[in-house]
Design a protein around this motif. Structure first.
Motif, PDB file in Angstrom:
ATOM      1  N   ARG A  76       5.012  -8.077  -3.953  1.00  0.00           N
ATOM      2  CA  ARG A  76       3.703  -7.814  -4.544  1.00  0.00           C
ATOM      3  C   ARG A  76       3.014  -6.764  -3.680  1.00  0.00           C
ATOM      4  N   ALA A  77       2.505  -5.738  -4.339  1.00  0.00           N
ATOM      5  CA  ALA A  77       1.866  -4.640  -3.618  1.00  0.00           C
ATOM      6  C   ALA A  77       0.600  -4.223  -4.339  1.00  0.00           C
ATOM      7  N   ASP A  78      -0.262  -3.587  -3.604  1.00  0.00           N
ATOM      8  CA  ASP A  78      -1.462  -3.002  -4.193  1.00  0.00           C
ATOM      9  C   ASP A  78      -1.019  -1.996  -5.257  1.00  0.00           C
ATOM     10  N   PRO A  79      -1.704  -1.928  -6.391  1.00  0.00           N
ATOM     11  CA  PRO A  79      -1.297  -0.991  -7.452  1.00  0.00           C
ATOM     12  C   PRO A  79      -1.174   0.461  -6.982  1.00  0.00           C
ATOM     13  N   SER A  80      -2.031   0.880  -6.056  1.00  0.00           N
ATOM     14  CA  SER A  80      -1.933   2.275  -5.588  1.00  0.00           C
ATOM     15  C   SER A  80      -0.653   2.491  -4.778  1.00  0.00           C
ATOM     16  N   LEU A  81      -0.234   1.486  -4.014  1.00  0.00           N
ATOM     17  CA  LEU A  81       1.028   1.589  -3.285  1.00  0.00           C
ATOM     18  C   LEU A  81       2.201   1.591  -4.256  1.00  0.00           C
ATOM     19  N   HIS A  82       2.144   0.729  -5.263  1.00  0.00           N
ATOM     20  CA  HIS A  82       3.192   0.680  -6.282  1.00  0.00           C
ATOM     21  C   HIS A  82       3.348   2.061  -6.930  1.00  0.00           C
TER      22      HIS A  82
END
Length: 110
Positions: A76-82
């Protein structure tokens, strides 16, 4: 510290200079499994015996032993990192899975 494996189970091994004995602990199990030996041959035999005892113990309890890792996990990652990681994979011309795997392999080696 070093590692060794048997039937897909991995152990971390250290040498105790004062006691002149190798001791190891099987990694990533719900139960604590340790073993020791004064030589590499003794250590390997003790490790194998510990795993076999663990498997028999699980069978006697009617439980499945913990399996070695399947190679799949969810991150699970922050959307900006994804988004950034997906872009990096696209620029590298590989799938997101291949990019993440290569990046993790590099991090583990370094």
């Amino acid at each position: 510290m070093t590692t060794m494996s048997y039937k897909g189970y991995e152990a971390v091994v250290e040498y105790d200079e004062d006691a002149e004995v190798f001791h190891g602990e099987v990694a990533n199990l719900r139960d604590v499994i340790t073993f020791q030996g004064r030589s590499v041959a003794e250590l390997k035999a003790a490790f194998a015996e510990s795993i076999e005892d663990y498997l028999a113990f699980c069978k006697a309890r009617g439980e499945e032993p913990e399996k070695p890792y399947s190679g799949q996990f969810v991150v699970r990652a922050d959307p900006s990192l994804h988004k950034a990681v997906s872009g990096a994979a696209r620029r590298a011309g590989v799938s997101l899975n291949k990019w993440v795997t290569a990046t993790l392999e590099k991090a583990v080696r370094d």
